[in-house]
Design an enzyme around this catalytic site. Sequence first.
Site, mmCIF file in Angstrom:
data_model
loop_
_atom_site.group_PDB
_atom_site.id
_atom_site.type_symbol
_atom_site.label_atom_id
_atom_site.label_comp_id
_atom_site.label_asym_id
_atom_site.label_seq_id
_atom_site.Cartn_x
_atom_site.Cartn_y
_atom_site.Cartn_z
ATOM 1 N N SER A 192 -6.669 10.121 -0.828
ATOM 2 C CA SER A 192 -6.825 10.434 -2.442
ATOM 3 C C SER A 192 -5.290 10.112 -2.893
ATOM 4 O O SER A 192 -5.127 10.465 -4.197
ATOM 5 C CB SER A 192 -6.672 12.075 -2.053
ATOM 6 O OG SER A 192 -5.851 12.549 -1.260
ATOM 7 N N GLU A 246 6.152 4.900 7.519
ATOM 8 C CA GLU A 246 5.465 5.907 6.651
ATOM 9 C C GLU A 246 6.336 7.288 6.957
ATOM 10 O O GLU A 246 6.421 7.691 8.026
ATOM 11 C CB GLU A 246 3.913 6.119 6.853
ATOM 12 C CG GLU A 246 3.079 5.066 5.967
ATOM 13 C CD GLU A 246 1.702 5.367 6.357
ATOM 14 O OE1 GLU A 246 0.866 4.478 5.505
ATOM 15 O OE2 GLU A 246 0.980 5.853 7.450
ATOM 16 N N ASN A 304 -0.405 10.578 5.607
ATOM 17 C CA ASN A 304 -1.721 10.257 6.365
ATOM 18 C C ASN A 304 -2.886 11.158 6.201
ATOM 19 O O ASN A 304 -4.172 10.785 6.249
ATOM 20 C CB ASN A 304 -1.432 9.769 7.515
ATOM 21 C CG ASN A 304 -1.022 8.400 7.762
ATOM 22 O OD1 ASN A 304 -1.832 7.559 7.622
ATOM 23 N ND2 ASN A 304 0.101 8.249 7.907
ATOM 24 N N THR A 357 -0.312 -2.910 10.899
ATOM 25 C CA THR A 357 -0.694 -2.998 9.741
ATOM 26 C C THR A 357 0.178 -3.834 8.797
ATOM 27 O O THR A 357 0.565 -3.311 8.067
ATOM 28 C CB THR A 357 -1.777 -1.901 9.040
ATOM 29 O OG1 THR A 357 -2.651 -1.819 9.164
ATOM 30 C CG2 THR A 357 -1.694 -1.630 7.489
ATOM 31 N N LYS A 376 4.164 -6.982 4.100
ATOM 32 C CA LYS A 376 4.108 -5.597 3.763
ATOM 33 C C LYS A 376 3.625 -4.751 4.867
ATOM 34 O O LYS A 376 3.146 -5.612 5.987
ATOM 35 C CB LYS A 376 2.632 -5.405 2.514
ATOM 36 C CG LYS A 376 1.271 -5.836 3.174
ATOM 37 C CD LYS A 376 0.622 -4.956 3.935
ATOM 38 C CE LYS A 376 0.370 -3.549 3.352
ATOM 39 N NZ LYS A 376 -0.451 -2.427 4.294
ATOM 40 N N THR A 419 0.898 -1.319 0.018
ATOM 41 C CA THR A 419 0.101 -0.192 0.003
ATOM 42 C C THR A 419 0.930 1.264 0.091
ATOM 43 O O THR A 419 1.322 1.419 -0.990
ATOM 44 C CB THR A 419 -1.112 -0.006 1.265
ATOM 45 O OG1 THR A 419 -0.219 -0.467 2.455
ATOM 46 C CG2 THR A 419 -2.077 -1.031 1.235
#
Length: 411
Positions: A411, A280, A406, A194, A183, A157
């Site tokens: 989008s 991230e 985040n 996650t 992942k 992702t």
Amino acid sequence: MDIKFSNYQVIEGGICAVKGFQAAGVHCGIRKNKSKLDLGAVLSDVPCHAAGCYTQNKVKGAPIIIDQKNLENGIAQAIIVNSGNANTCNVDGEEKAWKMCELAAEAMKVKPEDVIVSSTGVIGEILPIEPIQEHIPELVDQLEESGHLNAAKAIMTTDTIPKEFAIEFMVHGVPCHIGGMAKGSGMIHPNMATLLCFLSSDVNISVPMLQKALKYVVDRTYNMISVDGDTSTNDTLTIMTNCKAGNPEITEENEDYEAFLNGLYVVLQHFSKVLAADGEGATKLIECVVTHAPTESLAQAVAKSVITSSLFKAAVFGEDANWGRILCAIGYTEGDFDINKISVKLANHTKDILVCKNGRGVEFIEEQANFILSGDEVRIIVNMHDGDQQATAWGCDLTYEYVKINGEYRS
């Protein structure tokens, strides 16, 4: 557990490093970007002994409910997984997850109850089954031993890199293998984060011992990582072993079990570090090692407190040797211990400096601390001086980019 990091060899092939496994990945249209693969599959040529660990979030993705039912008998043969949509908090979620199993089973010629299903992506959006149904024949046609990288890409992702790893090691004098793909980049916090992780193996081990080993190692690896303090809804880690290696079946805790446990730890520790480093927006991996603790559980709690402290994570990003934030995080950890016995070092691969002793600051050369913090891996060594237990946790720095990613996730 005394891990022997010299008792294995890294090999190529990811989840297909184990003979008898094939994989593939395609773009089916769940993700808008046509350059992103979003549907993956793995197939074993025989039914496997299987085990799994899942999120501890009360909100669970529909695929987890199906997997827990499918793996009740400890048998699995295939995996079907999509990215771009988590299939979570949907009224038709379980129906869609089971449909994915049926579609994959029909195309792969296996039983639907022997299929592991997973989804990752946006929570609360209805999963369209039509693009999955349309592209499963194409996906299955592409199954091959060399398809492991595309499968690893299909589960990404916000990951910046595909994550694969495989090793060869010895059990009872027989070469054995564990391979896998994973992942994870955000919404990662201890208690299975996650992340998706799928492992293959050829070790001959009973289902109860396989589940026991997986839970033991997960508690000391995947449950010791954090990126942002958010525990996901879809965390799934499964292992399938075709038992073809030729070792005597492992049915109890013995030397063969320890050898398997060691190999599994090596693989899951590798993925834990890679996942944390690819958090991230992250620029640095943080590793906290707690030593000489009275209990392993306390060592784990202290290590997790340090790597989950937002203030300390921000300090690492800013390369600021603000060690007081480390001691603060240790201090609010639940448990009975004496803060006045604690010492703290900052370290990298080649150097370490003492910044705190007996719960008090000591003089150190700021430039040396800045040098350690300037690298892409920062190690915190906490000595509790109160026992012989230890634990390690992994996290990452907190950056501006994390907020940007985040803030624009859908989008």
